[in-house]
Design a protein around this motif. Structure first.
Motif, PDB file in Angstrom:
ATOM      1  N   SER A   1       0.832  -1.213   0.000  1.00 15.49           N
ATOM      2  CA  SER A   1       0.000   0.000   0.000  1.00 15.49           C
ATOM      3  C   SER A   1       0.860   1.253   0.000  1.00 15.49           C
ATOM      4  O   SER A   1       0.560   2.233  -0.708  1.00 15.49           O
ATOM      5  CB  SER A   1      -0.925   0.005   1.220  1.00 15.49           C
ATOM      6  OG  SER A   1      -1.781  -1.109   1.214  1.00 15.49           O
ATOM      7  N   PHE A   2       1.937   1.228   0.754  1.00 11.32           N
ATOM      8  CA  PHE A   2       2.804   2.402   0.854  1.00 11.32           C
ATOM      9  C   PHE A   2       3.525   2.679  -0.471  1.00 11.32           C
ATOM     10  O   PHE A   2       3.626   3.830  -0.905  1.00 11.32           O
ATOM     11  CB  PHE A   2       3.815   2.183   1.978  1.00 11.32           C
ATOM     12  CG  PHE A   2       4.700   3.374   2.247  1.00 11.32           C
ATOM     13  CD1 PHE A   2       4.156   4.621   2.518  1.00 11.32           C
ATOM     14  CD2 PHE A   2       6.085   3.242   2.239  1.00 11.32           C
ATOM     15  CE1 PHE A   2       4.969   5.716   2.779  1.00 11.32           C
ATOM     16  CE2 PHE A   2       6.903   4.327   2.500  1.00 11.32           C
ATOM     17  CZ  PHE A   2       6.342   5.568   2.760  1.00 11.32           C
ATOM     18  N   THR A   3       4.027   1.634  -1.117  1.00 11.86           N
ATOM     19  CA  THR A   3       4.744   1.834  -2.380  1.00 11.86           C
ATOM     20  C   THR A   3       3.807   2.329  -3.489  1.00 11.86           C
ATOM     21  O   THR A   3       4.200   3.155  -4.314  1.00 11.86           O
ATOM     22  CB  THR A   3       5.409   0.519  -2.838  1.00 11.86           C
ATOM     23  OG1 THR A   3       4.423  -0.518  -2.907  1.00 11.86           O
ATOM     24  CG2 THR A   3       6.511   0.120  -1.871  1.00 11.86           C
ATOM     25  N   LYS A   4       2.570   1.839  -3.499  1.00 13.98           N
ATOM     26  CA  LYS A   4       1.613   2.276  -4.520  1.00 13.98           C
ATOM     27  C   LYS A   4       1.278   3.757  -4.382  1.00 13.98           C
ATOM     28  O   LYS A   4       1.078   4.452  -5.367  1.00 13.98           O
ATOM     29  CB  LYS A   4       0.332   1.443  -4.423  1.00 13.98           C
ATOM     30  CG  LYS A   4       0.480   0.014  -4.941  1.00 13.98           C
ATOM     31  CD  LYS A   4      -0.838  -0.732  -4.854  1.00 13.98           C
ATOM     32  CE  LYS A   4      -0.700  -2.158  -5.414  1.00 13.98           C
ATOM     33  NZ  LYS A   4      -1.979  -2.913  -5.311  1.00 13.98           N
ATOM     34  N   ARG A   5       1.220   4.232  -3.157  1.00 14.62           N
ATOM     35  CA  ARG A   5       0.852   5.630  -2.932  1.00 14.62           C
ATOM     36  C   ARG A   5       2.019   6.593  -3.076  1.00 14.62           C
ATOM     37  O   ARG A   5       1.825   7.766  -3.409  1.00 14.62           O
ATOM     38  CB  ARG A   5       0.259   5.798  -1.528  1.00 14.62           C
ATOM     39  CG  ARG A   5      -1.025   5.025  -1.302  1.00 14.62           C
ATOM     40  CD  ARG A   5      -1.641   5.418   0.022  1.00 14.62           C
ATOM     41  NE  ARG A   5      -2.697   4.493   0.410  1.00 14.62           N
ATOM     42  CZ  ARG A   5      -3.464   4.655   1.484  1.00 14.62           C
ATOM     43  NH1 ARG A   5      -3.259   5.707   2.264  1.00 14.62           N
ATOM     44  NH2 ARG A   5      -4.395   3.767   1.788  1.00 14.62           N
ATOM     45  N   THR A   6       3.228   6.133  -2.805  1.00  8.76           N
ATOM     46  CA  THR A   6       4.352   7.061  -2.733  1.00  8.76           C
ATOM     47  C   THR A   6       5.404   6.870  -3.815  1.00  8.76           C
ATOM     48  O   THR A   6       6.128   7.809  -4.147  1.00  8.76           O
ATOM     49  CB  THR A   6       5.054   6.929  -1.368  1.00  8.76           C
ATOM     50  OG1 THR A   6       5.605   5.608  -1.248  1.00  8.76           O
ATOM     51  CG2 THR A   6       4.074   7.186  -0.230  1.00  8.76           C
ATOM     52  N   GLY A   7       5.538   5.672  -4.335  1.00 10.44           N
ATOM     53  CA  GLY A   7       6.564   5.430  -5.337  1.00 10.44           C
ATOM     54  C   GLY A   7       7.886   4.960  -4.764  1.00 10.44           C
ATOM     55  O   GLY A   7       8.827   4.694  -5.523  1.00 10.44           O
ATOM     56  N   PHE A   8       7.981   4.871  -3.444  1.00  8.85           N
ATOM     57  CA  PHE A   8       9.204   4.317  -2.855  1.00  8.85           C
ATOM     58  C   PHE A   8       9.326   2.847  -3.252  1.00  8.85           C
ATOM     59  O   PHE A   8       8.331   2.133  -3.365  1.00  8.85           O
ATOM     60  CB  PHE A   8       9.173   4.428  -1.327  1.00  8.85           C
ATOM     61  CG  PHE A   8       9.441   5.812  -0.812  1.00  8.85           C
ATOM     62  CD1 PHE A   8      10.707   6.377  -0.911  1.00  8.85           C
ATOM     63  CD2 PHE A   8       8.429   6.552  -0.217  1.00  8.85           C
ATOM     64  CE1 PHE A   8      10.956   7.656  -0.435  1.00  8.85           C
ATOM     65  CE2 PHE A   8       8.677   7.829   0.265  1.00  8.85           C
ATOM     66  CZ  PHE A   8       9.937   8.389   0.144  1.00  8.85           C
ATOM     67  N   ARG A   9      10.552   2.393  -3.436  1.00 11.74           N
ATOM     68  CA  ARG A   9      10.782   1.014  -3.847  1.00 11.74           C
ATOM     69  C   ARG A   9      10.625   0.052  -2.666  1.00 11.74           C
ATOM     70  O   ARG A   9      11.097   0.323  -1.566  1.00 11.74           O
ATOM     71  CB  ARG A   9      12.175   0.871  -4.446  1.00 11.74           C
ATOM     72  CG  ARG A   9      12.374   1.704  -5.722  1.00 11.74           C
ATOM     73  CD  ARG A   9      13.788   1.554  -6.231  1.00 11.74           C
ATOM     74  NE  ARG A   9      14.004   2.331  -7.440  1.00 11.74           N
ATOM     75  CZ  ARG A   9      15.159   2.406  -8.076  1.00 11.74           C
ATOM     76  NH1 ARG A   9      16.222   1.753  -7.605  1.00 11.74           N
ATOM     77  NH2 ARG A   9      15.274   3.136  -9.178  1.00 11.74           N
ATOM     78  N   SER A  10       9.983  -1.065  -2.936  1.00  7.48           N
ATOM     79  CA  SER A  10       9.750  -2.050  -1.887  1.00  7.48           C
ATOM     80  C   SER A  10      11.057  -2.624  -1.361  1.00  7.48           C
ATOM     81  O   SER A  10      11.193  -2.905  -0.163  1.00  7.48           O
ATOM     82  CB  SER A  10       8.846  -3.179  -2.400  1.00  7.48           C
ATOM     83  OG  SER A  10       9.442  -3.827  -3.519  1.00  7.48           O
ATOM     84  N   LYS A  11      12.062  -2.799  -2.238  1.00  8.59           N
ATOM     85  CA  LYS A  11      13.352  -3.327  -1.800  1.00  8.59           C
ATOM     86  C   LYS A  11      14.019  -2.392  -0.800  1.00  8.59           C
ATOM     87  O   LYS A  11      14.622  -2.837   0.185  1.00  8.59           O
ATOM     88  CB  LYS A  11      14.274  -3.548  -3.001  1.00  8.59           C
ATOM     89  CG  LYS A  11      13.882  -4.729  -3.883  1.00  8.59           C
ATOM     90  CD  LYS A  11      14.903  -4.942  -4.983  1.00  8.59           C
ATOM     91  CE  LYS A  11      14.550  -6.154  -5.841  1.00  8.59           C
ATOM     92  NZ  LYS A  11      15.546  -6.376  -6.921  1.00  8.59           N
TER      93      LYS A  11
END
Length: 237
Positions: A190-200
């Motif tokens: 959810s966080f990566t979808k909203r912000t664009g930060f990489r999951s890795k």
């Protein structure tokens, strides 16, 4: 642990509740080790003689502490630990190197002065130790311990700034914060979808990131902010 809760626990112990005594000792184990290490000026473990002395002093503090004296419990604990360890070292020195009465008097006065100075320092730091213990309790719900943070903290300032930016961005999403607190799992997707930060990047620094968020959720932990101060800087996703 607040004063009211501590007062109730100490009362239970004085009424014979040994289970509460064991729980209190486990809660303050990091403080006992830290206090003994500070007095001895060296790293100690639970197998060290000095730590055994510190544990005995802590138990005596539990039995003799009085709230109406107007002092903090941890300051009182530190004073007893320090006094007992100094007495231990003094006896060891007397056994190995018998000293004259005049020399011993000067030596005792110097130790007393150092003890008072160190006690004043402990008064200033005990609040920080209490915050660390409270943070450690919060982190344990995420299977993170405070002792792990050094190895999981980013070594480069640029990376720390980036993770601080992640935490600041995360705090803007109230529903994600609630999910983290209630489910005790970081909502990476959810966080990566909203912000664009990489999951890795999130997974690599997850423990440090959660720690920063926990500190930000508890503004009353003012002293702990010094552990995560990294200064201004831009954040790249």
């Amino acid at each position: 642990m607040g004063n009211l809760q501590l007062k109730e626990i100490l009362l239970e112990i004085k009424n014979g509740n040994e289970l509460e005594r064991e729980r209190l000792i486990r809660h303050y184990e990091p403080y006992i080790l830290n206090a003994v290490s500070h007095v001895c000026k060296k790293y100690v473990t639970w197998s060290s003689d000095e730590t055994s002395i510190g544990l005995i002093a802590f138990n005596r503090a539990i039995d003799t502490f009085e709230f109406d004296k107007g002092r903090a419990f941890l300051n009182y604990v530190y004073l007893l630990i320090q006094r007992d360890i100094i007495d231990y070292f003094r006896k060891e020195k007397r056994h190995l190197h018998p000293a004259s009465d005049n020399y011993q008097l000067e030596h005792d006065n110097a130790e007393l002065k150092a003890s008072l100075e160190s006690y004043q320092q402990s008064t200033n730091t005990s609040a920080l130790v209490e915050e660390i213990l409270e943070l450690d309790q919060k982190l344990s719900k995420f299977n993170i311990s405070f002792e792990q943070l050094e190895s999981h903290s980013p070594k480069q300032r640029k990376t720390r700034i980036k993770v601080m930016g992640m935490a600041a961005e995360f705090m803007q999403h109230v529903d994600l914060v609630d999910e983290l607190v209630n489910k005790r799992v970081f909502p990476v997707t959810s966080f990566t979808k909203r912000t664009g930060f990489r999951s890795k990047s999130i997974e690599r620094h997850r423990k440090y990131l959660i720690t920063i968020i926990m500190i930000q959720l508890h503004p009353e932990w003012r002293r702990l902010s010094t552990f995560v101060q990294v200064g201004p800087g831009s954040v790249k996703k």
